[in-house]
Scaffold this motif. Structure first.
Motif, PDB file in Angstrom:
ATOM      1  N   PRO A 164       0.836  -1.209   0.000  1.00 48.21           N
ATOM      2  CA  PRO A 164       0.000   0.000   0.000  1.00 48.21           C
ATOM      3  C   PRO A 164       0.866   1.253   0.000  1.00 48.21           C
ATOM      4  CG  PRO A 164      -0.069  -1.100   2.139  1.00 48.21           C
ATOM      5  CD  PRO A 164       0.675  -2.010   1.222  1.00 48.21           C
ATOM      6  N   ASP A 165       0.277   2.339  -0.461  1.00 55.47           N
ATOM      7  CA  ASP A 165       1.032   3.596  -0.518  1.00 55.47           C
ATOM      8  C   ASP A 165       1.321   4.149   0.873  1.00 55.47           C
ATOM      9  OD1 ASP A 165       1.112   3.626  -3.296  1.00 55.47           O
ATOM     10  OD2 ASP A 165      -0.819   4.647  -3.451  1.00 55.47           O
ATOM     11  N   HIS A 166       0.328   4.083   1.757  1.00 53.07           N
ATOM     12  CA  HIS A 166       0.469   4.685   3.078  1.00 53.07           C
ATOM     13  C   HIS A 166       0.229   3.659   4.185  1.00 53.07           C
ATOM     14  CE1 HIS A 166       0.134   8.373   0.735  1.00 53.07           C
ATOM     15  NE2 HIS A 166       0.597   9.023   1.784  1.00 53.07           N
ATOM     16  N   VAL A 167       0.826   3.934   5.332  1.00 51.10           N
ATOM     17  CA  VAL A 167       0.572   3.122   6.515  1.00 51.10           C
ATOM     18  C   VAL A 167      -0.883   3.328   6.916  1.00 51.10           C
ATOM     19  CG1 VAL A 167       1.126   2.797   8.955  1.00 51.10           C
ATOM     20  CG2 VAL A 167       2.947   3.234   7.298  1.00 51.10           C
ATOM     21  N   VAL A 168      -1.556   2.251   7.252  1.00 51.97           N
ATOM     22  CA  VAL A 168      -2.961   2.327   7.631  1.00 51.97           C
ATOM     23  C   VAL A 168      -3.151   3.310   8.788  1.00 51.97           C
ATOM     24  CG1 VAL A 168      -4.934   1.055   8.562  1.00 51.97           C
ATOM     25  CG2 VAL A 168      -3.438  -0.013   6.865  1.00 51.97           C
ATOM     26  N   GLY A 169      -3.916   4.377   8.520  1.00 59.50           N
ATOM     27  CA  GLY A 169      -4.255   5.335   9.562  1.00 59.50           C
ATOM     28  C   GLY A 169      -3.206   6.374   9.878  1.00 59.50           C
ATOM     29  N   LEU A 170      -2.104   6.408   9.135  1.00 53.81           N
ATOM     30  CA  LEU A 170      -1.056   7.394   9.396  1.00 53.81           C
ATOM     31  C   LEU A 170      -0.668   8.120   8.109  1.00 53.81           C
ATOM     32  CD1 LEU A 170       1.372   5.501  11.823  1.00 53.81           C
ATOM     33  CD2 LEU A 170      -0.124   7.408  12.384  1.00 53.81           C
ATOM     34  N   PRO A 171      -0.327   9.396   8.213  1.00 56.63           N
ATOM     35  CA  PRO A 171       0.039  10.175   7.021  1.00 56.63           C
ATOM     36  C   PRO A 171       1.499   9.978   6.614  1.00 56.63           C
ATOM     37  CG  PRO A 171       0.057  11.605   8.927  1.00 56.63           C
ATOM     38  CD  PRO A 171      -0.398  10.247   9.414  1.00 56.63           C
ATOM     39  N   ILE A 172       1.976   8.740   6.607  1.00 54.44           N
ATOM     40  CA  ILE A 172       3.332   8.438   6.153  1.00 54.44           C
ATOM     41  C   ILE A 172       3.263   7.279   5.175  1.00 54.44           C
ATOM     42  CG2 ILE A 172       4.516   9.293   8.226  1.00 54.44           C
ATOM     43  CD1 ILE A 172       4.631   6.439   9.248  1.00 54.44           C
ATOM     44  N   THR A 173       4.196   7.250   4.239  1.00 58.30           N
ATOM     45  CA  THR A 173       4.186   6.204   3.226  1.00 58.30           C
ATOM     46  C   THR A 173       4.913   4.959   3.728  1.00 58.30           C
ATOM     47  OG1 THR A 173       6.261   6.886   2.176  1.00 58.30           O
ATOM     48  CG2 THR A 173       4.238   8.000   1.450  1.00 58.30           C
ATOM     49  N   VAL A 174       4.567   3.821   3.150  1.00 64.33           N
ATOM     50  CA  VAL A 174       5.252   2.577   3.493  1.00 64.33           C
ATOM     51  C   VAL A 174       6.714   2.657   3.074  1.00 64.33           C
ATOM     52  CG1 VAL A 174       5.328   0.090   3.064  1.00 64.33           C
ATOM     53  CG2 VAL A 174       3.132   1.224   3.364  1.00 64.33           C
ATOM     54  N   ALA A 175       6.967   3.368   1.962  1.00 60.85           N
ATOM     55  CA  ALA A 175       8.353   3.540   1.510  1.00 60.85           C
ATOM     56  C   ALA A 175       9.176   4.280   2.561  1.00 60.85           C
ATOM     57  CB  ALA A 175       8.380   4.311   0.190  1.00 60.85           C
ATOM     58  N   GLN A 176       8.588   5.292   3.196  1.00 58.30           N
ATOM     59  CA  GLN A 176       9.289   6.026   4.249  1.00 58.30           C
ATOM     60  C   GLN A 176       9.555   5.126   5.459  1.00 58.30           C
ATOM     61  OE1 GLN A 176       6.416   9.211   4.674  1.00 58.30           O
ATOM     62  NE2 GLN A 176       7.732  10.682   3.605  1.00 58.30           N
ATOM     63  N   VAL A 177       8.593   4.270   5.760  1.00 61.50           N
ATOM     64  CA  VAL A 177       8.751   3.341   6.881  1.00 61.50           C
ATOM     65  C   VAL A 177       9.923   2.403   6.613  1.00 61.50           C
ATOM     66  CG1 VAL A 177       7.709   1.358   8.030  1.00 61.50           C
ATOM     67  CG2 VAL A 177       6.371   3.437   7.673  1.00 61.50           C
ATOM     68  N   ARG A 178       9.971   1.839   5.420  1.00 60.57           N
ATOM     69  CA  ARG A 178      11.050   0.909   5.096  1.00 60.57           C
ATOM     70  C   ARG A 178      12.398   1.631   5.059  1.00 60.57           C
ATOM     71  NH1 ARG A 178       9.382  -3.988   3.142  1.00 60.57           N
ATOM     72  NH2 ARG A 178      11.263  -4.271   1.896  1.00 60.57           N
ATOM     73  N   TRP A 179      12.418   2.844   4.541  1.00 57.66           N
ATOM     74  CA  TRP A 179      13.661   3.627   4.511  1.00 57.66           C
ATOM     75  C   TRP A 179      14.157   3.896   5.925  1.00 57.66           C
ATOM     76  CZ3 TRP A 179      14.758   8.401   6.647  1.00 57.66           C
ATOM     77  CH2 TRP A 179      15.995   8.951   6.285  1.00 57.66           C
ATOM     78  N   SER A 180      13.222   4.175   6.857  1.00 61.00           N
ATOM     79  CA  SER A 180      13.617   4.469   8.238  1.00 61.00           C
ATOM     80  C   SER A 180      14.302   3.267   8.886  1.00 61.00           C
ATOM     81  CB  SER A 180      12.400   4.885   9.066  1.00 61.00           C
ATOM     82  OG  SER A 180      11.514   3.797   9.255  1.00 61.00           O
ATOM     83  N   GLY A 181      13.894   2.050   8.473  1.00 63.81           N
ATOM     84  CA  GLY A 181      14.534   0.860   9.009  1.00 63.81           C
ATOM     85  C   GLY A 181      16.000   0.778   8.623  1.00 63.81           C
ATOM     86  N   PHE A 182      16.296   1.038   7.355  1.00 62.52           N
ATOM     87  CA  PHE A 182      17.693   1.010   6.905  1.00 62.52           C
ATOM     88  C   PHE A 182      18.476   2.196   7.472  1.00 62.52           C
ATOM     89  CE2 PHE A 182      15.451  -1.330   3.462  1.00 62.52           C
ATOM     90  CZ  PHE A 182      16.101  -2.545   3.610  1.00 62.52           C
ATOM     91  N   ALA A 183      17.797   3.334   7.635  1.00 62.48           N
ATOM     92  CA  ALA A 183      18.456   4.503   8.225  1.00 62.48           C
ATOM     93  C   ALA A 183      18.855   4.211   9.669  1.00 62.48           C
ATOM     94  CB  ALA A 183      17.535   5.719   8.168  1.00 62.48           C
ATOM     95  N   MET A 184      17.998   3.459  10.381  1.00 59.05           N
ATOM     96  CA  MET A 184      18.296   3.084  11.762  1.00 59.05           C
ATOM     97  C   MET A 184      19.555   2.236  11.822  1.00 59.05           C
ATOM     98  SD  MET A 184      15.811   0.979  14.355  1.00 59.05           S
ATOM     99  CE  MET A 184      16.367   0.429  15.975  1.00 59.05           C
ATOM    100  N   LEU A 185      19.698   1.305  10.884  1.00 57.21           N
ATOM    101  CA  LEU A 185      20.902   0.475  10.830  1.00 57.21           C
ATOM    102  C   LEU A 185      22.136   1.333  10.586  1.00 57.21           C
ATOM    103  CD1 LEU A 185      22.368  -2.234  10.745  1.00 57.21           C
ATOM    104  CD2 LEU A 185      21.711  -2.443   8.335  1.00 57.21           C
ATOM    105  N   GLY A 186      22.027   2.293   9.674  1.00 58.96           N
ATOM    106  CA  GLY A 186      23.159   3.172   9.401  1.00 58.96           C
ATOM    107  C   GLY A 186      23.539   4.008  10.608  1.00 58.96           C
ATOM    108  N   LEU A 187      22.536   4.546  11.307  1.00 63.96           N
ATOM    109  CA  LEU A 187      22.787   5.384  12.478  1.00 63.96           C
ATOM    110  C   LEU A 187      23.519   4.613  13.567  1.00 63.96           C
ATOM    111  CD1 LEU A 187      22.380   7.895  14.265  1.00 63.96           C
ATOM    112  CD2 LEU A 187      20.116   6.992  14.868  1.00 63.96           C
ATOM    113  N   PHE A 188      22.999   3.440  13.928  1.00 63.44           N
ATOM    114  CA  PHE A 188      23.621   2.687  15.006  1.00 63.44           C
ATOM    115  C   PHE A 188      24.948   2.069  14.571  1.00 63.44           C
ATOM    116  CE2 PHE A 188      19.372   2.889  16.877  1.00 63.44           C
ATOM    117  CZ  PHE A 188      19.712   3.232  18.171  1.00 63.44           C
ATOM    118  N   GLY A 189      25.088   1.812  13.272  1.00 59.10           N
ATOM    119  CA  GLY A 189      26.375   1.349  12.776  1.00 59.10           C
ATOM    120  C   GLY A 189      27.453   2.405  12.977  1.00 59.10           C
ATOM    121  N   VAL A 190      27.112   3.661  12.693  1.00 53.41           N
ATOM    122  CA  VAL A 190      28.058   4.768  12.879  1.00 53.41           C
ATOM    123  C   VAL A 190      28.368   4.973  14.359  1.00 53.41           C
ATOM    124  CG1 VAL A 190      28.338   7.271  12.668  1.00 53.41           C
ATOM    125  CG2 VAL A 190      27.431   5.953  10.740  1.00 53.41           C
ATOM    126  N   LEU A 191      27.322   4.941  15.196  1.00 51.89           N
ATOM    127  CA  LEU A 191      27.528   5.143  16.633  1.00 51.89           C
ATOM    128  C   LEU A 191      28.425   4.059  17.223  1.00 51.89           C
ATOM    129  CD1 LEU A 191      23.917   6.156  17.786  1.00 51.89           C
ATOM    130  CD2 LEU A 191      25.936   7.632  17.659  1.00 51.89           C
TER     131      LEU A 191
END
Length: 378
Positions: A164-191
């Motif tokens: 789906p384009d958006h998360v059910v009931g939230l004004p954010i896209t599924v693509a943004q959700v998936r991107w945030s997961g990889f961004a989290m890995l990058g952040l903690f990898g750097v830390l």
């Protein structure tokens, strides 16, 4: 009692107001977006209530391993009995949940430190700085571990097709959700890499920090280097192979119990795929990872709103909207209530243990002192 309450509100007035504003915005966004904050009676129709006490078993296992693995990080300073680690951790975990903006993180190191009155000449002591460093290192390792699991789940666990384009009931896209997961890995990898470099090559890392940040401000560079050095002390566990292995195994057990409980309860609440098949363990790992992403956001007490948003974001990738807003709503509500309830109950037991001969009163006095240390009174 009244003076203490007044002191609490004076110390945290700004944070409580900000927390109230964030809570209102989150609840308003959820309501406006159509996400179910409170499920209906019909949503609980397929719940297998006997799975609730079984979930308590997984939650207890998760709490045990999450608490006692701390001994590996503290061992370079002192040996702490598992019972005390469990008691202090239960109180600290509840404080993280109750206080806004994750202020409760400071409770654990404050309560585990060796008090000045208890320090003996020649004996090893746990300072507040060292205890805090161990907790920060634990958080960074957890973040790296969890984000790695999430990234693997995002790559290998099958999703609904098309997404789906958006998360059910939230004004954010599924693509943004998936991107945030990889961004989290990058952040903690750097830390993790940063504090690891300060641990294995402190002099070089200190000098490099002064060269890079010293161009902006020498004082800032010294402060950053000093902070990184203190945090790097929390990685002493990796200098001892046996302790490092023990910490890794118990961290794995902690996250396994967490995922197993989420998996079982999803099934127990009647969450199903479009073809009526039951949830998979891989999907539970994805839900756990997305929840980990969202609760990193400093927010209101009880992680209200961010907790729900994290699981809804994960479920949108694996289940149809009718399930997410039906049995899924019952699942989100149930797991949230159970986690808050069990954590508070475990904290009561922890306070009783910490209070020693003074019982719960002594435990609450210890907690009050820790809370006051977060933001000193006027």
């Amino acid at each position: 009692m009244v003076p203490h309450s007044a002191g609490f509100f004076r110390r945290h007035a700004g944070k409580l107001v900000a927390s109230a504003v964030i809570t209102f915005l989150i609840v308003y966004t959820i309501h406006k977006g159509g996400m179910k904050f409170l499920p209906t009676a019909a949503d609980f129709h397929g719940v297998r209530w006997w799975t609730v006490p079984l979930y308590l078993v997984t939650f207890a296992g998760m709490t045990w391993f999450r608490s006692v693995r701390w001994r590996f990080l503290l061992r370079s300073m002192a040996e702490v009995p598992k019972a005390r680690l469990l008691a202090v951790s239960c109180v600290g975990f509840a404080a993280i949940q109750i206080l806004p903006f994750r202020l409760g993180e400071i409770v654990r190191p404050y309560m585990i430190r060796t008090k000045p009155s208890e320090r003996r000449s020649g004996a090893r002591a746990i300072t507040m700085t060292a205890a805090t460093s161990s907790v920060v290192a634990e958080r960074i390792v957890d973040g790296l571990y969890l984000s790695t699991i999430l990234a693997l789940a995002l790559v290998f666990v099958p999703t609904v097709h098309p997404l789906p384009d958006h998360v059910v009931g939230l004004p954010i896209t599924v693509a943004q959700v998936r991107w945030s997961g990889f961004a989290m890995l990058g952040l903690f990898g750097v830390l993790f890499t940063t504090i690891a470099v300060f641990y294995v090559a402190r002099s070089w890392a200190h000098g490099a920090t002064l060269v890079v940040f010293g161009k902006v401000s020498r004082r800032l560079a010294e402060k950053l280097a000093g902070m990184a050095e203190k945090l790097a002390d929390g990685l002493h566990v990796f200098g001892r192979g046996k302790d490092a292995l023990g910490f890794f195994l118990e961290t794995s057990a902690y996250w396994f119990c967490n995922a197993a409980g989420m998996w079982m309860l999803a099934w127990g609440c009647g969450v199903l795929h479009a073809d009526a098949t039951t949830p998979t363990f891989g999907e539970a790992l994805g839900l756990m990872g997305m929840l980990g992403c969202t609760i990193l956001i400093p927010g209101p007490p009880g992680m209200l709103g961010v907790f729900q948003a994290g699981i809804y974001a994960g479920m949108t990738m694996y289940y149809p909207e009718s399930v997410v807003l039906g049995a899924g709503a019952a699942y989100v509500f149930t797991i949230y209530i159970l986690q808050v309830l069990f954590q508070v109950l475990f904290a009561v037991g922890g306070l009783w243990y910490v209070g020693g001969g003074r019982g719960l009163r002594g435990g609450f006095q210890e907690l009050e002192a820790a809370e006051g240390a977060i933001v000193p009174g006027p």
